[in-house]
Design a protein around this motif. Structure first.
Motif: not given
Length: 443
Positions: A101-129
């Motif tokens: 588990p890692v914390i994003l700057s938005s304050g929400h926690t995600f599994d590293r592999s999942s949030i890394q895939r989200w970021l690698d796909s080009g997203h630059r927004t928090c998946p929740i907020t």
């Protein structure tokens, strides 16, 4: 009696150390802003520390209603949590228990592999907020939550059940005297233990189960056929088995099931082809197998919701092999895919994106009246992935034909693309920029 045995320092760790749950720092449960949040937090702590009264977790700031909720659910919670993980342990993206588990700057926690895939796909927004992130977001390890998950796993993991002997279950499948209900029961057990256990799947394939299962796939009983197809799907989870299944004649049985009477069997059969097509050599084999692609196109045309989706997914996997694109076009896939895309199934747009890479596919799309209009509707209303493949398809069409380029310009695609070059998704931005260059280069 009593609750699970925790490390000697666990009590003080829970009561006195700051605990980060999903990015929220909790030092005293009662100071969480709302009553509901406090109750949920106490439920969480009581789930990892079931002997709540011994842990002195009651707090005078809790209302009687909050206490009554906890008291009412306390008995059920201990039993339930013996087999379930708290939702706070699950990644909001994958919905699986977090291993890192890692914390994003938005304050929400995600599994590293999942949030890394989200970021690698080009997203630059928090998946929740949906709040914007920096260009290079930092991922802060959530050591407290990781420790909680680790401790909970140690004390609450259920004891593994003994596996039945594969030979006994396979013998039931192969015996001519075995009644139908016995075969169904054997397949249920084989499916249960093979779904998440690679070692059991290996034992199955090594014990010669495949031929017996394939015979069941050829059964006229739809229940037996569907359970056998599901077992084949489980076995195909391991890449080493994918080629072996094809070598044992799985494709023929699966293609026959695509023509079966049961919609569920047809859908699972299409899913099975998708799984086998993960291996490139299998894509070529499936493509050259008589009626394999034609059967998928027929299912795409005549099937219902799930069948259409699984057939489109299988075609996408198979047509990633270039020679199969022409075969799909020859089977009449293009007009069917365009109509389905118009009805809202974006997976059809993904297949069109692949078929547009071959000359035969583009020619069929040019013949279809309204093809560009349908793709433009996807650009306006589709998901990021749908938009990505609609852009890819239009770019292929415009790069190879002035007529399609002119029609695309009339539909206002250039203006749409100008907006999409600022999209959060990197692939959408790249495809939009490429289409802009193609349209501007033609005029």
């Amino acid at each position: 009696m009593g609750g699970p045995k925790y490390p000697s320092n666990f009590k003080s760790y829970v009561n006195h150390s700051p605990v980060n749950i999903k990015g929220i720092m909790v030092t005293e449960v009662a100071f969480i802003p709302t009553s509901q949040a406090r109750v949920l937090s106490l439920r969480f702590i009581s789930s990892v520390c079931p002997t709540r009264k011994d842990q002195n977790l009651k707090n005078p700031l809790l209302s009687w209603k909050e206490e009554s909720i906890l008291e009412r659910e306390g008995g059920r919670s201990e039993l339930r949590m013996a087999t379930q993980f708290p939702d706070d342990f699950k990644c909001p993206i994958s919905l699986e228990i977090m291993s890192d588990p890692v914390i994003l700057s938005s304050g929400h926690t995600f599994d590293r592999s999942s949030i890394q895939r989200w970021l690698d796909s080009g997203h630059r927004t928090c998946p929740i907020t949906k709040l914007p992130l920096s260009e290079h977001p930092s991922l802060i390890p959530n050591h407290a939550l990781r420790s909680l998950i680790s401790n909970y796993t140690l004390v609450s993991a259920p004891k593994p059940q003994p596996h039945p002997e594969p030979q006994t279950l396979i013998a039931t499948l192969t015996s001519p005297s075995s009644p139908l209900h016995s075969k169904l029961h054997s397949l249920d057990q084989l499916n249960q233990f093979s779904k998440r256990n690679p070692a059991f799947r290996r034992r199955l394939t090594e014990s010669g189960a495949v031929s017996a299962v394939l015979n069941c796939v050829g059964s006229e009983d739809s229940s037996l056929q569907e359970k056998a197809l599901s077992l084949l799907l489980n076995l195909s989870l391991d890449d080493d088995n994918k080629v072996g299944l094809v070598a044992e004649g799985a494709i023929g049985r699966i293609v026959a099931a695509l023509h079966g009477r049961s919609p569920d069997c047809r859908a699972v059969a299409a899913t099975m082809l998708t799984s086998l097509a993960v291996v490139e050599v299998n894509r070529a084999t499936i493509g050259t197998y008589p009626y394999a692609i034609r059967a998928l196109v027929s299912l795409l045309r005549d099937g219902k919701g799930r069948e259409k989706k699984e057939a489109a997914t299988a075609l996408y996997a198979i047509c990633s092999f270039p020679d199969n694109r022409r075969r799909a076009v020859e089977c009449g896939a293009v007009p069917i895919l365009i109509r389905i895309a118009d009805s809202g199934l974006e997976r059809a747009v993904e297949v069109l994106g692949l078929l547009a890479k071959c000359k035969e596919g583009r020619e069929e799309m040019e013949k279809f009246n309204g093809c560009v209009k349908i793709l433009v509707r996807v650009l306006r209303n589709g998901s990021s992935r749908g938009v990505q493949y609609a852009l890819m398809t239009l770019n292929s069409l415009c790069s190879n034909g002035d007529g399609m380029c002119l029609e695309t310009m009339k539909e206002g695609v250039l203006e749409i693309c100008m907006g999409l070059v600022e999209d959060d998704n990197e692939k959408v931005r790249r495809n939009a920029s490429s289409l802009v260059q193609t349209l501007q280069g033609k005029h």
